[in-house]
Each structure stands twice: as C-alpha cells, then as structure tokens.
Design an enzyme around this catalytic site. Sequence first.
Site, PDB file in Angstrom:
ATOM      1  N   ASP A  68     -12.626  -6.618 -34.374  1.00  0.00           N
ATOM      2  CA  ASP A  68     -12.319  -5.301 -34.249  1.00  0.00           C
ATOM      3  C   ASP A  68     -13.816  -4.414 -34.226  1.00  0.00           C
ATOM      4  O   ASP A  68     -14.964  -4.846 -34.750  1.00  0.00           O
ATOM      5  CB  ASP A  68     -11.381  -4.641 -35.156  1.00  0.00           C
ATOM      6  CG  ASP A  68     -11.645  -5.475 -36.748  1.00  0.00           C
ATOM      7  OD1 ASP A  68     -12.957  -5.748 -37.023  1.00  0.00           O
ATOM      8  OD2 ASP A  68     -10.859  -5.213 -37.595  1.00  0.00           O
ATOM      9  N   ASN A  93      -3.037  -3.606 -47.620  1.00  0.00           N
ATOM     10  CA  ASN A  93      -1.581  -3.399 -47.086  1.00  0.00           C
ATOM     11  C   ASN A  93      -1.170  -4.384 -46.170  1.00  0.00           C
ATOM     12  O   ASN A  93      -0.237  -4.128 -45.330  1.00  0.00           O
ATOM     13  CB  ASN A  93      -1.517  -1.920 -46.314  1.00  0.00           C
ATOM     14  CG  ASN A  93      -2.648  -1.926 -45.180  1.00  0.00           C
ATOM     15  OD1 ASN A  93      -3.119  -2.840 -44.744  1.00  0.00           O
ATOM     16  ND2 ASN A  93      -2.614  -0.860 -44.341  1.00  0.00           N
ATOM     17  N   HIS A 128      -2.594  -5.782 -43.466  1.00  0.00           N
ATOM     18  CA  HIS A 128      -3.212  -5.654 -41.919  1.00  0.00           C
ATOM     19  C   HIS A 128      -4.295  -6.722 -41.719  1.00  0.00           C
ATOM     20  O   HIS A 128      -4.572  -7.380 -42.393  1.00  0.00           O
ATOM     21  CB  HIS A 128      -3.822  -4.367 -41.684  1.00  0.00           C
ATOM     22  CG  HIS A 128      -5.302  -4.006 -42.238  1.00  0.00           C
ATOM     23  ND1 HIS A 128      -5.732  -2.660 -42.636  1.00  0.00           N
ATOM     24  CD2 HIS A 128      -6.384  -4.926 -42.443  1.00  0.00           C
ATOM     25  CE1 HIS A 128      -7.100  -2.969 -43.182  1.00  0.00           C
ATOM     26  NE2 HIS A 128      -7.307  -4.088 -42.966  1.00  0.00           N
ATOM     27  N   GLU A 152      -2.547  -2.096 -38.605  1.00  0.00           N
ATOM     28  CA  GLU A 152      -1.858  -1.627 -39.620  1.00  0.00           C
ATOM     29  C   GLU A 152      -0.224  -1.995 -39.759  1.00  0.00           C
ATOM     30  O   GLU A 152       0.217  -2.101 -38.644  1.00  0.00           O
ATOM     31  CB  GLU A 152      -2.167   0.082 -39.617  1.00  0.00           C
ATOM     32  CG  GLU A 152      -3.302   0.149 -39.545  1.00  0.00           C
ATOM     33  CD  GLU A 152      -4.146   0.021 -40.875  1.00  0.00           C
ATOM     34  OE1 GLU A 152      -3.737  -0.764 -41.944  1.00  0.00           O
ATOM     35  OE2 GLU A 152      -5.530   0.673 -41.030  1.00  0.00           O
TER      36      GLU A 152
HETATM   37  C1  GLP Z   1     -11.062  -4.499 -42.759  1.00  0.00           C
HETATM   38  C2  GLP Z   1     -11.332  -5.262 -41.547  1.00  0.00           C
HETATM   39  C3  GLP Z   1     -10.449  -6.488 -41.747  1.00  0.00           C
HETATM   40  C4  GLP Z   1     -10.654  -7.072 -42.946  1.00  0.00           C
HETATM   41  C5  GLP Z   1      -9.965  -6.190 -43.999  1.00  0.00           C
HETATM   42  C6  GLP Z   1     -10.206  -6.707 -45.408  1.00  0.00           C
HETATM   43  O1  GLP Z   1     -10.863  -2.927 -42.579  1.00  0.00           O
HETATM   44  N1  GLP Z   1     -10.850  -4.467 -40.317  1.00  0.00           N
HETATM   45  O2  GLP Z   1     -10.725  -7.213 -40.700  1.00  0.00           O
HETATM   46  O3  GLP Z   1      -9.935  -8.265 -42.939  1.00  0.00           O
HETATM   47  O4  GLP Z   1     -10.405  -4.753 -43.731  1.00  0.00           O
HETATM   48  O5  GLP Z   1     -11.686  -6.371 -45.932  1.00  0.00           O
HETATM   49  P1  GLP Z   1     -12.413  -7.151 -47.141  1.00  0.00           P
HETATM   50  O6  GLP Z   1     -12.409  -8.670 -46.941  1.00  0.00           O
HETATM   51  O7  GLP Z   1     -13.739  -6.280 -47.246  1.00  0.00           O
HETATM   52  O8  GLP Z   1     -11.247  -6.901 -48.333  1.00  0.00           O
END
Ligand code: GLP
Length: 263
Positions: free
Chosen positions: A71, A140, A142, A147
């Site tokens: 992303d 959440n 995702h 989302e």
């Molecule tokens: C982000 C990314 C995801 C990621 C998630 C968790 O916003 N878009 O790809 O897996 O949130 O992030 P983190 O590993 O820093 O908790």
Amino acid sequence: MTRGLSLRLEVFDDAEAAGAAAAEAVAAALSSATRPVLGVATGSSPEPLYRHLARTVTPGVFSDLEVFALDEYVGIDPAHPESYHSVVDRTVSVPLGLDAARVHVPDGSAPDPHAAAARYERAIVAAGGIDVQILGIGGNGHLGFNEPGSPFDSETRVVQLAAETRNANARFFPKEDDVPTHAITQGLATIAAARSLVVIATGEAKAAAVLAMSTGEISVDCPATLLRTHPRAAVFLDRAAARLIPSFEAPDLSERMVMEFHP
Ligand code: GLP
C-alpha cells in the site's frame, strides 16, 4: 507452512524470535519459486523479519527478486520520509540489497490515483502474481489498508483510512491531521491470490485483532479473518499478541487451525 490447514499460528517468546521464524518461512517459500515475487508490508511488525532476512541471506541472492508493496498513502510525496516508498526503501530494499527497478510501490502521488491503483493490480498480474506476501495486522483487523467492511473480492484501489488507523499512524507524523486520509492498497482478493502468506503480529495492542482473526466469524467486519480461507497462511506471534487465544488444546478452536508454541 502446511498445505491443507487454513491457518497456522506459531507463538514465540518475543517479537525478535517471531520475526526470525517468519524470515525463515519467507526465505524457504522464495527459494522454491523460479522467478520469485515478494509482497512486502510496512509498519513496525515486520521490521524484525526484514532485519533477520538481511542478516541471514547470502549477499546477492535477491538480485532478481521482484517486490510489490502492499500500500501507499494518497497525496504524499514519495520522497517524504514516512511515504511507504521511503519506508520500503529504508527497511527492505537497502538492507536486502534489492534492485530498485524491481521494487514497486503504488503511486500515491499520481494525478489519478484510481488509474494508478488499476495499473498496480495489472503489474502484479503481469509479474506472474505474488509468491509470498508478508502481512501485518491493524489493531482493527485491517490488512494493508483494507479497513473493516472491505469486500473480500476487492482489488487494488483507493480507500479511505479509518479514524483508528489514522490515529495509530499519527506516531509517524508531526500531528494526526498530517496523516493522509486516503491510500492505495492491494485489495483483499489481491492479497488472497498470493501463493503463500506470512503474517506477523506482535505486542499487546494486537491481541484482540489476533483473537478475532483466529476464532471470530469469517466476515468483512474483520478483514484478517480472510486469512482462514487461504490454503497457505502462517501467522507468527509473540506471547503478547497471542495472549487472548485459548490454548490449542481447547476444544472450541477451529479444527482447521494449528497452534505451535515455541517457548
Ligand atoms: C499500517 C499498514 C499495514 C500494517 C498495519 C500495522 O497502517 N498499512 O500494512 O500491517 O498498519 O502496522 P504496525 O505493524 O506498525 O502495527
């Protein structure tokens, strides 16, 4: 990773150990591909995985690796230190010595982000699809920026970020208002099309999402439940992220779920 099991959960003492095991799973899956294509996630969860991969692989082994990020924020300058272009460069491309021309990130600064998203989906297909997709999980539930409510048949597209996600990602920006409101993300169908999935979730803040992913109803309300429908998905957890899951001896666990503890 084992064929025929929808979700394999492996629990480790800490995030470093989970990352090291996940890195081994990634390296093993890539070594069996003829023209390997790797999908990479940003966020803090996969950082130990990338560090371990960089430490353990033979230099040059990834010279022909094709990489697709999950992303990117919409409207962010790719040179911004918190753009996913920059994050992938810093945490993946440089440490692994990847050929920059083979590292793809959605173009969030394109004048038409919807067209950029469609081009990105086509580029993944043209590369032969993703062999191994690395994933984190949002608090959440995702995946990427899919989302809750995202359709399971969604492809790469422009999405609006949930307030909770912008709040979680505010730590990377001077203030929460600076977090972009939209992103281009691989869709849930795009993610599910990868031949294998390596998921990493660590820390207290992921425990509820990990529980929902593992034992909740398979539903768009928790995008991560999609992982239970994939034939080759392995989840690497530390104790903190696993702490709400009933032990694997518990009879109410899905019969298609395997837990291994690595104390
Ligand atoms: C982000 C990314 C995801 C990621 C998630 C968790 O916003 N878009 O790809 O897996 O949130 O992030 P983190 O590993 O820093 O908790």
